[in-house]
Write an enzyme that holds these catalytic residues in place. Structure first.
Site, PDB file in Angstrom:
ATOM      1  N   GLY A  32      -2.064  85.408 -81.283  1.00  0.00           N
ATOM      2  CA  GLY A  32      -1.273  85.898 -80.421  1.00  0.00           C
ATOM      3  C   GLY A  32       0.121  85.980 -80.987  1.00  0.00           C
ATOM      4  N   GLY A  35       5.633  82.799 -79.355  1.00  0.00           N
ATOM      5  CA  GLY A  35       5.885  82.669 -78.051  1.00  0.00           C
ATOM      6  C   GLY A  35       4.950  83.137 -77.061  1.00  0.00           C
ATOM      7  CB  SER A 106      -4.055  85.134 -87.896  1.00  0.00           C
ATOM      8  OG  SER A 106      -4.344  84.608 -86.341  1.00  0.00           O
TER       9      SER A 106
END
Length: 194
Positions: A32, A35, A106
């Protein structure tokens, strides 16, 4: 063919180690935006697993980049090598029977496929922390989005570099719509089902 690494045949097996620990190793790969809540969810999962007597290890961008990958930058080649090393290290933990949680942006499907290939299909679960960009920017704990918007951080995922959202993750969580308890419970359920 001659065995080049004969020690591998003499080491105790994964089954021996899992039997000792009373658990099975698995890789929870959290992906993701920066943050999005990957580390926060991982910390909650770690605490819940510890409470249940289950051994867990978190591999996070901050602790990996400060140590074993401190020689890598953020070029495409370095990002690939970063993920490759993480997956290889994670596989060692998984093969020792440890629940391993990897928290890394990623950003591409190709990088996540590579990690899955290294760890192994049966031991790899992809968790997409699908928090919207606006919420990630609002949090901006490290000030990275603001710096990226000002052009001070080059190739920043979500701003000046793309993020390819997983199409079929094993679990999808939006930390802007769920409580931490709900998120932790969902990940723990995924682990226990393994």
């Amino acid at each position: 063919m001659e065995v080049v690494f004969p020690i591998f045949d003499k080491m105790m097996s994964r089954e021996d180690k899992e039997s000792l620990l009373g658990q099975q190793g698995i890789m929870i790969w959290m992906t993701g935006l920066s943050g999005s809540g990957k580390s926060t969810v991982a910390l909650g999962v770690e605490r819940e697993l510890h409470r249940r007597g289950i051994l867990c290890r978190i591999l996070d961008g901050d602790n990996i980049r400060a140590g074993i990958n401190s020689n890598l930058g953020f070029s495409a080649e370095d990002r690939r090598e970063n993920i490759r090393r993480i997956a290889e290290i994670g596989k060692l933990f998984v093969d020792t029977g440890i629940i391993t949680i990897a928290c890394f942006v990623s950003p591409t499907a190709e990088l996540r496929r590579m990690a899955r290939g290294i760890v192994g299909e049966k031991d790899f679960r992809e968790v997409y922390i699908a928090t919207p960009l606006e919420e990630c920017e609002r949090r901006d704990v490290k000030g990275l989005y603001a710096r990226a918007r000002r052009g001070e951080v080059k190739d920043f995922t979500g701003i000046s570099a793309p993020f390819e959202a997983p199409e079929h993750p094993d679990l999808r969580l939006d930390t802007s719509r769920m409580t931490l308890e709900e998120e932790v419970n969902a990940v723990v359920k995924l682990i226990i089902e393994h």
